[in-house]
Scaffold this motif. Structure first.
Motif, PDB file in Angstrom:
ATOM      1  N   ALA A 110      60.014  60.595 -16.563  1.00 25.77           N
ATOM      2  CA  ALA A 110      60.545  59.754 -17.432  1.00 25.77           C
ATOM      3  C   ALA A 110      59.470  59.954 -19.213  1.00 25.77           C
ATOM      4  O   ALA A 110      59.680  60.023 -20.952  1.00 25.77           O
ATOM      5  CB  ALA A 110      60.595  57.685 -17.541  1.00 25.77           C
ATOM      6  N   GLN A 111      57.784  60.282 -18.631  1.00 24.95           N
ATOM      7  CA  GLN A 111      56.987  59.976 -20.076  1.00 24.95           C
ATOM      8  C   GLN A 111      57.489  61.034 -21.293  1.00 24.95           C
ATOM      9  O   GLN A 111      57.351  61.052 -22.429  1.00 24.95           O
ATOM     10  CB  GLN A 111      55.609  60.914 -19.189  1.00 24.95           C
ATOM     11  N   PRO A 112      57.791  62.424 -20.520  1.00 24.18           N
ATOM     12  CA  PRO A 112      57.863  63.388 -22.147  1.00 24.18           C
ATOM     13  C   PRO A 112      59.407  63.280 -22.448  1.00 24.18           C
ATOM     14  O   PRO A 112      59.459  63.105 -24.232  1.00 24.18           O
ATOM     15  CB  PRO A 112      58.510  65.152 -21.198  1.00 24.18           C
ATOM     16  N   HIS A 113      60.313  62.149 -21.965  1.00 19.61           N
ATOM     17  CA  HIS A 113      61.730  61.910 -23.140  1.00 19.61           C
ATOM     18  C   HIS A 113      61.464  60.788 -23.948  1.00 19.61           C
ATOM     19  O   HIS A 113      61.730  60.236 -24.794  1.00 19.61           O
ATOM     20  CB  HIS A 113      62.463  61.700 -21.829  1.00 19.61           C
ATOM     21  N   ILE A 114      60.538  59.864 -23.652  1.00 20.85           N
ATOM     22  CA  ILE A 114      59.476  58.619 -24.295  1.00 20.85           C
ATOM     23  C   ILE A 114      59.043  59.286 -25.330  1.00 20.85           C
ATOM     24  O   ILE A 114      59.007  58.592 -26.620  1.00 20.85           O
ATOM     25  CB  ILE A 114      58.744  57.648 -22.686  1.00 20.85           C
ATOM     26  N   ASP A 115      58.165  59.604 -25.304  1.00 23.69           N
ATOM     27  CA  ASP A 115      56.860  60.877 -25.832  1.00 23.69           C
ATOM     28  C   ASP A 115      58.292  61.166 -27.439  1.00 23.69           C
ATOM     29  O   ASP A 115      57.445  61.041 -29.274  1.00 23.69           O
ATOM     30  CB  ASP A 115      56.237  61.847 -25.758  1.00 23.69           C
ATOM     31  N   SER A 163      48.509  64.849 -11.937  1.00 25.54           N
ATOM     32  CA  SER A 163      49.078  64.730 -13.060  1.00 25.54           C
ATOM     33  C   SER A 163      48.738  63.994 -14.341  1.00 25.54           C
ATOM     34  O   SER A 163      49.019  63.676 -14.972  1.00 25.54           O
ATOM     35  CB  SER A 163      50.684  65.293 -13.586  1.00 25.54           C
ATOM     36  N   ILE A 164      49.201  62.821 -13.041  1.00 26.12           N
ATOM     37  CA  ILE A 164      49.540  61.480 -13.159  1.00 26.12           C
ATOM     38  C   ILE A 164      47.683  60.915 -13.767  1.00 26.12           C
ATOM     39  O   ILE A 164      47.308  60.472 -14.784  1.00 26.12           O
ATOM     40  CB  ILE A 164      50.339  60.370 -12.344  1.00 26.12           C
ATOM     41  N   ALA A 165      47.166  61.167 -12.664  1.00 25.28           N
ATOM     42  CA  ALA A 165      45.563  61.359 -12.709  1.00 25.28           C
ATOM     43  C   ALA A 165      45.132  61.486 -13.901  1.00 25.28           C
ATOM     44  O   ALA A 165      44.244  61.050 -14.960  1.00 25.28           O
ATOM     45  CB  ALA A 165      44.908  61.518 -11.092  1.00 25.28           C
ATOM     46  N   SER A 166      45.383  63.433 -14.377  1.00 17.52           N
ATOM     47  CA  SER A 166      44.835  63.377 -16.039  1.00 17.52           C
ATOM     48  C   SER A 166      45.390  62.538 -16.805  1.00 17.52           C
ATOM     49  O   SER A 166      44.703  63.037 -18.143  1.00 17.52           O
ATOM     50  CB  SER A 166      45.257  64.454 -15.477  1.00 17.52           C
ATOM     51  N   SER A 167      46.458  62.381 -16.617  1.00 18.04           N
ATOM     52  CA  SER A 167      46.898  61.596 -18.277  1.00 18.04           C
ATOM     53  C   SER A 167      45.870  60.503 -18.035  1.00 18.04           C
ATOM     54  O   SER A 167      45.796  59.612 -19.482  1.00 18.04           O
ATOM     55  CB  SER A 167      48.007  61.274 -18.214  1.00 18.04           C
ATOM     56  N   GLN A 168      45.123  60.108 -17.647  1.00 12.80           N
ATOM     57  CA  GLN A 168      44.710  58.422 -17.205  1.00 12.80           C
ATOM     58  C   GLN A 168      43.022  59.202 -17.622  1.00 12.80           C
ATOM     59  O   GLN A 168      42.187  57.578 -18.051  1.00 12.80           O
ATOM     60  CB  GLN A 168      43.931  58.137 -16.276  1.00 12.80           C
ATOM     61  N   ASN A 180      49.296  64.664 -22.416  1.00 15.16           N
ATOM     62  CA  ASN A 180      49.953  64.677 -21.595  1.00 15.16           C
ATOM     63  C   ASN A 180      50.248  65.348 -19.681  1.00 15.16           C
ATOM     64  O   ASN A 180      50.042  65.153 -18.792  1.00 15.16           O
ATOM     65  CB  ASN A 180      51.279  64.043 -21.922  1.00 15.16           C
ATOM     66  N   GLU A 181      50.253  66.645 -20.452  1.00 17.97           N
ATOM     67  CA  GLU A 181      50.617  67.405 -19.311  1.00 17.97           C
ATOM     68  C   GLU A 181      49.185  67.661 -19.036  1.00 17.97           C
ATOM     69  O   GLU A 181      47.826  67.515 -19.052  1.00 17.97           O
ATOM     70  CB  GLU A 181      50.789  68.785 -20.122  1.00 17.97           C
TER      71      GLU A 181
END
Length: 603
Positions: A110-115, A163-168, A180-181
């Protein structure tokens, strides 16, 4: 007599009405399972459901807050995801253990669309995904997830975890900026590592170490009473298990308390969340028009912006939820259609209270199961805990350090990564590492939707190749009653379709060319259940080729339905068919005489 007949008709009508009513009740109980298990509910189950619901709530609240940061949403939105799914699944769900709520993968998708569209984008994506899932359930199309193989799912999950880990990384090191990517996050970390906030890093890495230790601590605990241990030892093991289970909540509470105390004393060493909305979300329709950062999105533009996500978000949600349901069904048949309906309703109703897309959570479902939940009512208690947190605790969320949330997400992603899948594929079928690797790399660097699409494509190529090149055993055999050479052709698959049509004919022709004498080709049809028109046409061409070379074709022990299809293409196949053992194949005069009707069915 007239009265008696009328009375009999009335009785039959009454019986039919009762049967019809009973069928409707069965359908209603199947479509609304709470009507089934609710009628059988025992008071003794209440305490177990309450304990399980409370325990899962301790996990869901910190996870929801953390996954909101993954999606790029304020923390309260993580809790908006955590109650409506629980309530709806209690009514429509068929598996007692499943917990519906926020997950890291749904947040990432969902993150790209929320962005682009802000929180409104998450709400309308949830609504539309729920509609798609619900329609698939009503049309009994849940089988679509069966086209996604284990290697593709494992590769997708591993890429999502990384991907999720790198976003943190930003939160863990206290870095500014946006990334984010996966590749973007790694580059951003390397370029800005000198700007690390040392206190964020210390808090984050300390939290990670504590979380890992507390996760491993659960091996020493258990909720089950061991009769070989003393009461004190059993209580000790249960206490250890509960502490390990509440690790995320404990680490968030400790981090928040530390930040609050320091801020009250004029110190703010940690990067905090700051902006937090308070109270319960309003119940209203999701927005069908959105304006975000000065950009207006009509409903048509929203659909265009979502693109393939409208297919892949529901698909991944179904995949996660059904896979979890099967894992915890304990030998019982899982009603996948009902699970889709429950998941669809959960998302549709969730969109009315500010939820991003939700699905089954493996972690929380495992906790639910281990806590001894008896019915889906446990989800109501979990949802109630989330509502209490929203009502009374949201003001404290402003003091949650981002490094603490990052540590919760990073540890969760470590345990989400499918290390075991790589070892399993290596031991069992090394070739399956190809779709796994392709899916992993594509999802990591091109995006999750492209990754799963490319992975499915590669996997289908493997399937098509196996269909186009089935194992066909051609065994030379000397039969005293046969003149010349004899070849026994045995396909390994019961379904021969157009990709393998040429391959089958070429295999037989090449085998004949290696023989010196006149050849009798015996095709063993005992295992063949289906031939499509292309294969039948190629068998007709094979018959012509063999007759031209003075060879002989024998169709041996073909099933009647398959033989009928051959005869509709070419009635000549009738005189080439034979049944019995190969030792009884002597000459053309002893072939079974197949009698054919005008419509080419066998008499």
């Amino acid at each position: 007599m007239h009265d008696n007949n009328g009375g009999g008709a009335d009785v039959m009508s009454t019986v039919n009405d009762k049967h019809g009513m009973e069928r409707w009740k069965q359908v209603l109980r199947r479509k609304v399972p709470i009507l089934d298990w609710g009628m059988r509910y025992k008071v003794s189950w209440f305490v177990q459901d309450l304990l399980a619901g409370f325990t899962v709530g301790l996990t869901e609240i910190p996870q929801g807050i953390a996954y909101a940061s993954v999606a790029g949403l304020p923390p309260e939105y993580g809790l908006y995801c955590g109650f409506m799914g629980c309530f709806m699944y209690c009514i429509f769900g068929s598996c007692k253990d499943i917990n519906i709520g926020p997950t890291a993968i749904m947040a990432l998708m969902a993150q790209p669309h929320i962005d682009k569209m802000g929180p409104g984008g998450a709400l309308i994506l949830t609504f539309l995904s729920g509609c798609v899932i619900f329609i698939l359930g009503m049309l009994h199309l849940g089988f679509v997830v069966e086209f996604i193989s284990y290697p593709v799912v494992a590769g997708f999950t591993c890429a999502a975890a990384m991907s999720i880990a790198s976003s943190q990384f930003k939160g863990l090191f206290g870095l500014k900026g946006k990334a984010n990517e996966f590749l973007e996050s790694v580059i951003h970390l390397i370029e800005n590592i000198g700007d690390t906030n040392k206190w964020d890093a210390i808090l984050g890495f300390t939290s990670i170490i504590i979380l890992v230790l507390m996760t491993e601590l659960r091996r020493l605990g258990s909720m089950k009473t061991n009769p070989n241990l003393t009461p004190a030892q059993n209580r000790y093991k249960k206490a250890i298990w509960m502490i390990s289970l509440a690790r995320n909540a404990l680490i968030v509470v400790v981090g928040t308390a530390l930040a609050y105390i320091l801020k009250e004393n004029g110190e703010t060493p940690f990067t905090l969340i700051d902006q937090v909305g308070e109270g319960l979300p309003p119940f209203k329709l999701p927005p069908f028009e959105i304006t975000n950062n000065g950009t207006y999105y009509s409903f048509g533009k929203i659909i265009e912006t979502f693109g393939s996500s409208l297919a892949f978000v529901p698909l991944v949600a179904i995949l996660e939820s059904v896979a979890i349901g099967k894992a915890f069904s304990k030998g019982k048949t899982l009603d996948a259609t009902q699970e889709l309906i429950a998941l669809g309703v959960s998302n549709i109703m969730g969109s009315f209270v500010g939820s991003m897309p939700v699905t089954g959570s493996f972690t929380r479902t495992a906790v639910n199961n281990a806590s001894g939940v008896r019915t889906p009512l446990g989800g109501v208690f979990t949802g109630s805990m989330v509502l209490l947190a929203l009502g009374f605790l949201t003001s404290t969320f402003a003091y949650i350090p981002k490094a603490t949330l990052a540590s919760v997400v990073l540890v969760s992603m470590y345990y989400l990564f499918e290390f075991e899948a790589i070892a399993t594929l290596w031991r069992t079928k090394k070739l399956d590492l190809v779709p796994f690797t392709v899916t992993f790399i594509a999802a990591l660097f091109l995006g999750l939707e492209y990754g799963i699409l490319i992975g499915i494509g590669v996997n289908l190529l493997f399937v098509l190749y196996l269909t186009a090149r089935p194992k066909i055993e051609v065994k030379p055999e000397k039969l005293v009653q046969m003149r010349g050479d004899c070849l026994i052709v045995t396909p390994s698959t019961p379904y021969l379709m157009f990709p393998c049509a040429e391959f089958l004919r070429e295999t037989v022709i090449q085998a004949c060319e290696r023989c010196t004498n006149n050849v009798s080709v015996i095709i063993d049809g005992s295992v063949i259940k289906f031939l499509d028109a292309t294969v039948i046409k190629n068998l007709q061409i094979l018959l012509d080729d063999l007759e031209l070379k003075k060879h002989r074709l024998i169709l041996w022990n073909f099933q009647e339905s398959v033989l009928a299809e051959l005869l509709r293409m070419d009635p000549r196949f009738a005189k080439h068919h034979h049944v019995g053992t190969k030792e009884n194949i002597l000459n053309d005069d002893q072939f079974e005489q197949v009698m054919i009707n005008d419509d080419y069915t066998i008499q």
